[in-house]
Enzyme design. Sequence first.
Site, PDB file in Angstrom:
ATOM      1  N   PHE A  28      34.167  19.648  97.909  1.00  0.00           N
ATOM      2  CA  PHE A  28      34.775  18.339  97.633  1.00  0.00           C
ATOM      3  C   PHE A  28      33.740  17.255  97.391  1.00  0.00           C
ATOM      4  O   PHE A  28      34.013  16.071  97.590  1.00  0.00           O
ATOM      5  CB  PHE A  28      35.715  17.896  98.754  1.00  0.00           C
ATOM      6  N   THR A  87      37.049  26.169  92.481  1.00  0.00           N
ATOM      7  CA  THR A  87      37.757  25.639  91.315  1.00  0.00           C
ATOM      8  C   THR A  87      38.145  26.737  90.339  1.00  0.00           C
ATOM      9  O   THR A  87      39.016  26.539  89.503  1.00  0.00           O
ATOM     10  CB  THR A  87      36.853  24.640  90.589  1.00  0.00           C
ATOM     11  N   PRO A 129      45.754  28.498  83.336  1.00  0.00           N
ATOM     12  CA  PRO A 129      46.919  27.771  83.886  1.00  0.00           C
ATOM     13  C   PRO A 129      47.161  27.983  85.370  1.00  0.00           C
ATOM     14  O   PRO A 129      47.517  27.042  86.080  1.00  0.00           O
ATOM     15  CB  PRO A 129      48.099  28.320  83.077  1.00  0.00           C
ATOM     16  N   LYS A 130      46.946  29.200  85.837  1.00  0.00           N
ATOM     17  CA  LYS A 130      47.219  29.464  87.255  1.00  0.00           C
ATOM     18  C   LYS A 130      46.235  28.681  88.134  1.00  0.00           C
ATOM     19  O   LYS A 130      46.607  28.119  89.169  1.00  0.00           O
ATOM     20  CB  LYS A 130      47.080  30.962  87.514  1.00  0.00           C
ATOM     21  N   GLN A 151      44.542  23.836  91.302  1.00  0.00           N
ATOM     22  CA  GLN A 151      43.784  22.599  91.444  1.00  0.00           C
ATOM     23  C   GLN A 151      44.719  21.424  91.701  1.00  0.00           C
ATOM     24  O   GLN A 151      44.443  20.564  92.540  1.00  0.00           O
ATOM     25  CB  GLN A 151      42.989  22.322  90.172  1.00  0.00           C
ATOM     26  N   GLY A 200      39.534  18.372  87.679  1.00  0.00           N
ATOM     27  CA  GLY A 200      39.379  18.597  89.119  1.00  0.00           C
ATOM     28  C   GLY A 200      39.474  17.348  89.978  1.00  0.00           C
ATOM     29  O   GLY A 200      39.977  17.390  91.092  1.00  0.00           O
ATOM     30  N   GLU A 201      38.965  16.243  89.495  1.00  0.00           N
ATOM     31  CA  GLU A 201      39.025  15.003  90.287  1.00  0.00           C
ATOM     32  C   GLU A 201      40.353  14.292  90.047  1.00  0.00           C
ATOM     33  O   GLU A 201      40.952  13.742  90.966  1.00  0.00           O
ATOM     34  CB  GLU A 201      37.889  14.035  89.908  1.00  0.00           C
TER      35      GLU A 201
HETATM   36 MO1  MOS Z   1      33.374  16.076  92.980  1.00  0.00          MO
HETATM   37  S1  MOS Z   1      33.639  14.612  94.372  1.00  0.00           S
HETATM   38  O1  MOS Z   1      32.183  15.285  91.996  1.00  0.00           O
HETATM   39  O2  MOS Z   1      32.697  17.379  93.896  1.00  0.00           O
END
Ligand code: MOS
Length: 735
Positions: free
Chosen positions: A238, A466, A629-630, A635, A701-702
Site C-alpha cells: 500500500f 496487484t 478483468p478478474k 483491485q 490501483g490508486e
Molecule cells: Mo501506491 S500508495 O503509490 O503504493
Amino acid sequence: MSPQPQAAVGAPLSRVDGRLKVTGQAKYAADHDIDGVVHAVVVDSSVARGRITGIDTRAANAQRGVLGVISHLDKPKLAYRENRVSNAFPGERLHVFQDDAVLFFGQPVAVVVATTLEAAQHAASLVKVSYDAQQPSTDLTRSPAQDGPAPFEAPYKRGDAQAALGAADVRMEMTYRLSRNHHNPMETHATIARWDGDKLTVWDKTQWVIGTQNELAAVFGIPLENVRVLSPFIGGAFGSALRAWPHVTIAALAAREIGRPVKLALTRRQMFFTVGYRPAYEYKLRLGSTRRGRLTAMTHDFKYETSRYEQFWEANQALGQMLYAVPNVSQKAQMVPLDASTPLWMRGPGYSSAAFVIETAMDELAYKLGIDPIELRLRNEPGEDPSTQQPFSTRRLGECFRVGARAFGWHRRNPTPRSTRDGDWLIGTGVATGCYDVFRGQAEAHARLDADGTAVVQSATHDTGTGTYTSMTQVAADALGLTVRNVTFRLGDSAMPPAPAQGASQTMLSVGSAVQDTCDKLRQQAIALAVEDERSPLHGVDADEVVVRGGRLHVKGNTARGETYRQLLARNNRTHLEARGSYTPEEESRFSMYGYAAMFAEVAVDARLGLVRVRRMLGVYDVGRIISPKLAESQAVGGMVGGIGAALLEHTVTDHRDGRIVNANLADYLVPVNADIPDLKAVYLDGEDYKAGPIGVKSLGELVQIGVAPAIANAVFHATGRRVRELPITAEALM
Ligand code: MOS
C-alpha cells in the site's frame, strides 16, 4: 505490422501465481533460506525527542548466541552519499547509528544480532538505553513548532478566488480533519542481507528493487552494480515499501559488521515507527457558487504532517485544480515538521485526502442548494483541464455517474436526510467522485522464445498483490501469439531490465507497454526469419501479413499457410530467439490524463449507538482498457475495503505527552475485517485510451481507493442529518 488477435488480454484469468501463494511456496522476503543466516532485532527509542546518553549492552552481550550489538557508540562507517534516483524528499534521510540524536519515538537506536531469532529478541530486551529526553511536538493541530525548519508552503492561484468568494451567491467555509493512518500490509517489512566480498545481495520487501539498489549503493558508498535486490513476492504494501527504510540499511550494516548473512524482520509494532504513514491533515475549504450550482471559487488552506528531517510531499493539490470547472482557485499547502518519522505515500496518496474534503464539500453544497449531488457534479464538468487548458485524453466521469445511478437505484432515494429507517437503523446513500493521475515511467523488458515454443519475459517490476505476474503474462501472450500457459513472466530482481517503482498506479501502462514492445519485436524477429526462409511455408509472404496465434505463425485470413515457432526454430537450428524492448513516455503530453470513478455507498447507522455499517457499495470506473478483468475487480474490491477502513476505522493515535503511538498493533489499530464488508460491486466502463499510452490503459490501483471515504461520509449524512468533517467517522461523533 499486422495487429495481433486479442485472446489473453481481457480474459478473466486467475492469478498465475495463485497456486504458489495458496500452497505456501511463494517466497516472501523473510522466507528465503540463506545459508548461515543469523538474526537481527532492532532496539527502538522509547522517547520521541532528545539525546541518547548511554547504551548498556553488557547483559545482552552475555546471552548465549549473541554475536554483537551495534549502535552509534561503535561509530559504524556509512557513506550516505546523495541518491538522486530514489531519495525523493528535500532534507536529509535518517542516518542510522551515526549520532546520539533521537528524532521520533521508535527510532532504531541499536541492533542485536544472534544465531537464533529468540536469542536476538531476548537480548534486545536486555539492552538498556538512557536518554536526555525533551518535550516532543507531535500534534499537527497545534501551531507549527517554532524551533524546527520553516513549514513548507506551496501556493497556487488562478483567477481571484477572494473576490469571487465575496461576490458569490452562496458561500461556504468548512474545516476537515483527517487522522494519521498506517499502511499495515499483512506482510511485515523484512530484509535479508548478504555480503560476498564487496558485493551486497538483499532479499527485501520492496515496491522498487531499483530504488532500494540505488539507496544501498549510496548509503554504503559502493558502485550500483555491486548491489542486487530481490523481491519476487510481496504480501501487500500500500505504499509502505516505496523507499528503502532504515531497517534495510541496518540489515546490510549488521551483515557487514558481523560477517554473516543477516535477516531482519520488523515486528507489527515496529511497523508503526519507521515505514511511513499517511499524514494527518487539517484542511479548510471555502467555496463560492451560483444558486444554480455553478462553482465560482474555491480556496484550499491546509496543513499536514512531516518529520523534522525530511519534507514529505504528496499530490494533494491536483484535484483542487482540475476536478471541476472552477474559474477562481487558490491553494496554500503547509507541511508541519513534527517529532515524528517521515510519512510515505499510502493508498491513493494525496488524492484520497483531498477527495474526502472536496467531495464532502460538494455534497454539503448540493444540500444547501437543493440540487441532487450527482447533478451538481455534472453541472461543474469541465470541457478541458481547467488547470492546464489541455484536452482530456479521455474523461467519462459523467458516464460513470449515469451508469452507476441506474445500477445503484440512486433515483429512488428520498433526498431528505434522516428520512429512511429500518428498525433501529437509519439508512442513507451517498456518492463521490474518484480521480487519479495517469503516472508513467520509463520501463524496459527482455523476452526469450525457446525452441520448445515457450517464452520467458522479464522486467525489474513488482507484484504487491496487484496481479503483475498475471497481467504482464496476458500482454506478453497476445503479443507473442502464445497461450498464457506457455508464457512465464519474471520480476522482482534489480538485475533485470529496469522498471519504475510499483507505485502511483504506473505499472500496467509503463511496464505493460515495455512488455508489449519487447514481445512485438520478438514476434517480428520470428516472422522475419520465417518469410526469409525458403523452407518455410511463409517464405516470401509480406511480414506485415503474418500473425501468430497459439504458437503458430500464419498468413492473416489464411490459417492453412503457416508453421509453428517450434518448427521454425528447429529447422533453423536456433535454441532460442530473444529481444529487448522499452517504453518511454513522451516528455510533455498534450493531454490531461486521469482515471475517473463514481463511488456509491449505502450505510445504516444505529440511531441510538451511532454505529455505522456499510450496507453496499458500487464503484464505476473509467480507466481505459482492462487487461485483466478478474484482477481489476479484485483491485476495486480492495480499494473499497481500504476506503471503508479510512472512513470508519483506521486511526493512528499518538500520545502527545511523549510522542508515543499508543495503538501500535492490529488489535487497537482497526482495519476492516470480513464482518465489516458488505456486497461490493465494481463496473469498468468498456473502453480504451491510446492517447494515454500504447496499450490503451490509464491508471487503476490508486483510483479505486479515492472517493470511497467521502461516499460513505455523505451516506452517513443522508442517513442521520449529521455532517461529520473528520476521518475516521466514529460512533462518538454521531452520538
Ligand atoms: Mo501506491 S500508495 O503509490 O503504493
